[in-house]
Design an enzyme around this catalytic site. Structure first.
Site, PDB file in Angstrom:
ATOM      1  N   SER A 127       2.877  -1.427   6.884  1.00  0.00           N
ATOM      2  CA  SER A 127       1.302  -0.976   6.798  1.00  0.00           C
ATOM      3  C   SER A 127       1.402  -1.004   9.107  1.00  0.00           C
ATOM      4  CB  SER A 127       0.636  -2.266   6.853  1.00  0.00           C
ATOM      5  OG  SER A 127      -0.792  -1.636   7.162  1.00  0.00           O
ATOM      6  N   TYR A 152      -2.510 -10.698   5.619  1.00  0.00           N
ATOM      7  CA  TYR A 152      -1.810  -9.474   5.265  1.00  0.00           C
ATOM      8  C   TYR A 152      -0.888  -8.910   6.116  1.00  0.00           C
ATOM      9  CZ  TYR A 152      -1.690  -4.614   3.438  1.00  0.00           C
ATOM     10  OH  TYR A 152      -0.798  -3.270   3.801  1.00  0.00           O
TER      11      TYR A 152
HETATM   12  N1  LIG Z   1      -2.704   2.386  -0.014  1.00  0.00           N
HETATM   13  C1  LIG Z   1      -2.786   2.411   1.774  1.00  0.00           C
HETATM   14  O1  LIG Z   1      -3.289   2.768   2.952  1.00  0.00           O
HETATM   15  C2  LIG Z   1      -1.917   2.172   2.175  1.00  0.00           C
HETATM   16  C3  LIG Z   1      -1.950   1.504   3.326  1.00  0.00           C
HETATM   17  C4  LIG Z   1      -0.567   0.504   3.913  1.00  0.00           C
HETATM   18  C5  LIG Z   1       0.577   0.015   3.240  1.00  0.00           C
HETATM   19  N2  LIG Z   1       0.305   0.384   2.228  1.00  0.00           N
HETATM   20  C6  LIG Z   1       1.183  -0.740   1.363  1.00  0.00           C
HETATM   21  O2  LIG Z   1       1.844   0.365   1.028  1.00  0.00           O
HETATM   22  C7  LIG Z   1       1.727  -0.553  -0.570  1.00  0.00           C
HETATM   23  C8  LIG Z   1       1.621   0.344  -2.324  1.00  0.00           C
HETATM   24  O3  LIG Z   1      -0.424   0.407  -1.426  1.00  0.00           O
HETATM   25  P1  LIG Z   1      -0.871   0.893  -3.062  1.00  0.00           P
HETATM   26  O4  LIG Z   1      -2.745   1.402  -2.469  1.00  0.00           O
HETATM   27  O5  LIG Z   1      -0.748   1.865  -3.919  1.00  0.00           O
HETATM   28  O6  LIG Z   1      -1.675  -0.254  -4.163  1.00  0.00           O
HETATM   29  P2  LIG Z   1      -1.604  -0.599  -4.494  1.00  0.00           P
HETATM   30  O7  LIG Z   1      -2.732  -2.140  -4.678  1.00  0.00           O
HETATM   31  O8  LIG Z   1      -2.703   0.642  -5.335  1.00  0.00           O
HETATM   32  O9  LIG Z   1      -0.410  -0.939  -5.501  1.00  0.00           O
HETATM   33  C9  LIG Z   1       0.627  -1.994  -5.444  1.00  0.00           C
HETATM   34  C10 LIG Z   1       1.391  -2.658  -7.182  1.00  0.00           C
HETATM   35  O10 LIG Z   1       1.831  -3.536  -6.689  1.00  0.00           O
HETATM   36  C11 LIG Z   1       1.579  -4.337  -8.149  1.00  0.00           C
HETATM   37  N3  LIG Z   1       1.947  -5.442  -7.817  1.00  0.00           N
HETATM   38  C12 LIG Z   1       0.963  -6.668  -6.572  1.00  0.00           C
HETATM   39  N4  LIG Z   1       1.868  -7.392  -7.117  1.00  0.00           N
HETATM   40  C13 LIG Z   1       2.832  -7.385  -7.637  1.00  0.00           C
HETATM   41  C14 LIG Z   1       3.802  -9.024  -8.029  1.00  0.00           C
HETATM   42  N5  LIG Z   1       4.031 -10.341  -7.450  1.00  0.00           N
HETATM   43  N6  LIG Z   1       4.573  -7.996  -9.129  1.00  0.00           N
HETATM   44  C15 LIG Z   1       4.664  -7.538  -9.575  1.00  0.00           C
HETATM   45  N7  LIG Z   1       3.617  -5.775  -8.631  1.00  0.00           N
HETATM   46  C16 LIG Z   1       3.168  -6.495  -8.511  1.00  0.00           C
HETATM   47  C17 LIG Z   1       0.172  -3.749  -8.292  1.00  0.00           C
HETATM   48  O11 LIG Z   1      -0.391  -4.340  -9.466  1.00  0.00           O
HETATM   49  C18 LIG Z   1      -0.238  -3.237  -8.290  1.00  0.00           C
HETATM   50  O12 LIG Z   1      -0.138  -1.515  -9.004  1.00  0.00           O
HETATM   51  C19 LIG Z   1       1.674  -1.863  -0.998  1.00  0.00           C
HETATM   52  O13 LIG Z   1       3.376  -2.386  -0.017  1.00  0.00           O
HETATM   53  C20 LIG Z   1       0.739  -1.487   0.372  1.00  0.00           C
HETATM   54  O14 LIG Z   1       0.659  -2.629   1.236  1.00  0.00           O
HETATM   55  C21 LIG Z   1      -0.667   0.669   1.452  1.00  0.00           C
END
Ligand SMILES: NC(=O)c1ccc[n+]([C@@H]2O[C@H](COP(=O)([O-])OP(=O)(O)OC[C@H]3O[C@@H](n4cnc5c(N)ncnc54)[C@H](O)[C@@H]3O)[C@@H](O)[C@H]2O)c1
Length: 335
Positions: A127, A152
């Site tokens: 991130s 985080y």
């Molecule tokens: N969306 C953004 O802007 C952004 C920015 C930086 C980093 N990220 C990273 O990208 C990745 C995806 O993000 P996103 O926006 O799709 O988030 P999101 O919350 O929509 O998706 C994450 C998914 O992981 C699942 N999950 C969480 N913990 C879990 C566990 N212990 N076991 C099984 N499943 C689990 C959740 O149910 C969820 O569906 C994440 O690692 C997030 O930290 C996202």
């Protein structure tokens, strides 16, 4: 290819899985569909993946060590795209333990699964928040990232360090992608585009933190997915020029790589709100507030190395991307 995608009920994991399935890959999708936000949205995303023959859905917690070891043994994925995590900066102030379970224990289980089953390449979500207190713009993968301002961010930085040890010790090819504020259709209800659109359409006031002066390198989901797929196809290699005397932060003697993935074109929050107002045809009632704990005032990605290595090229303007988001939101929620 047979690819394990984690977080397939989530925003990015869902789009990524769909794209891989469309090009003919087999996808094993893992998600525990937790209730951090509306599970109906997560279920609806999964519903969209079930139409594909190549999709195998596994509902389990990545922090469950035995279950994850069994999953790797059974499915023997060739590559892994690890998107599951406890996301969100503000929630890490409220519930820090969720980040330890999913982002540290869960990540460890992914690394062990990859190591013991000879996975060809692990690509994982890091991130922009790892840049923490940094102020030199744009953020470069060469910058020191030892000053996270939320748990985080610390958990994502920890993932990069953990991945490095596995690349070094076991020659596991790993690539970390530092995502910069991703938005688009099927987006996350805890993020600004979603919250603003929902409230503006409902005629409710919106909270505008840092008095609207936040700058974010908003990146459209299709550009992110294109970059992740290209990275997944480009297996991390050892850097033969790497030197311990002048260590390059984004590569190693082992097969380890790190990239920023952003739009390289930051926008101020106030401009972002203006575009949502244009796209919804409504004027927001704004409640201006100071910056929140754990937040950073600006993000801006230097993406030169991703351009050079995989030909990454973000193409979607904020106007176009937010237009598509608002259209999706109205159709999905019928408003
Ligand atoms: N969306 C953004 O802007 C952004 C920015 C930086 C980093 N990220 C990273 O990208 C990745 C995806 O993000 P996103 O926006 O799709 O988030 P999101 O919350 O929509 O998706 C994450 C998914 O992981 C699942 N999950 C969480 N913990 C879990 C566990 N212990 N076991 C099984 N499943 C689990 C959740 O149910 C969820 O569906 C994440 O690692 C997030 O930290 C996202």
């Amino acid at each position: 290819m047979k690819i394990l995608v984690t977080g397939t009920a989530g925003f990015i994991g869902f789009h990524l899985a769909r794209r891989l399935l469309e090009r003919g890959d087999e996808v094993i999708g893992v998600d525990n569909v937790n209730n951090y936000y509306d599970t109906r949205l997560k279920e609806a995303r999964l519903e969209g993946l079930r139409d594909f023959q190549g999709f195998t859905e596994v509902r389990q917690d990545i922090a469950d060590r035995e279950a994850m070891a069994a999953l790797f043994r059974l499915h023997q994925p060739q590559r892994v795209a690890h998107m599951a995590a406890q996301a969100g900066v503000r929630y890490s102030i409220e519930n820090p333990n969720a980040y330890v379970d999913s982002n540290l224990v869960g990540f460890m289980n992914i690394l062990e699964g990859c190591r013991h089953n000879r996975v060809e390449h692990l690509v994982y979500a890091s991130s922009s928040s790892v840049y923490g207190a940094n102020e030199t713009m744009p953020f470069s993968v060469q910058d020191n990232v030892d000053h996270p301002v939320s748990l985080y961010a610390a958990s994502k930085k920890a993932n990069e360090l953990m991945a490095h040890t596995y690349s070094h010790l076991y020659q596991l090819p790993t690539t970390g992608l530092r995502f910069f504020t991703v938005y688009g259709p099927w987006g996350r209800p805890d993020m600004a585009p979603f919250i603003f659109t929902r409230k503006i359409l409902a005629g409710e006031p919106i909270d505008v933190f840092n008095f609207g002066h936040h700058k974010r390198d908003f990146t459209y989901i299709d550009d992110i997915v294109e970059g992740v797929v290209r990275t997944l196809d480009h297996v991390a290699q050892p850097n033969p020029h790497w030197s311990g005397l002048h260590p390059d932060a984004a590569s190693s003697k082992g097969p380890y790589r790190l990239y920023n993935i952003g739009s390289n074109n930051p926008a101020e929050l106030s401009r972002f709100i203006e575009i949502i107002e244009e796209k919804t045809g409504k004027t927001a009632e704004k409640n201006y507030l100071p910056m929140q704990p754990g937040d950073v005032p600006a993000t801006y990605a230097d993406v030169d190395s991703l351009i050079a290595d995989v030909g990454y090229k973000p193409e979607t303007s904020l106007e176009e991307g937010l237009g598509r988001f608002v259209d999706w939101y109205r159709a999905f929620y019928g408003v």
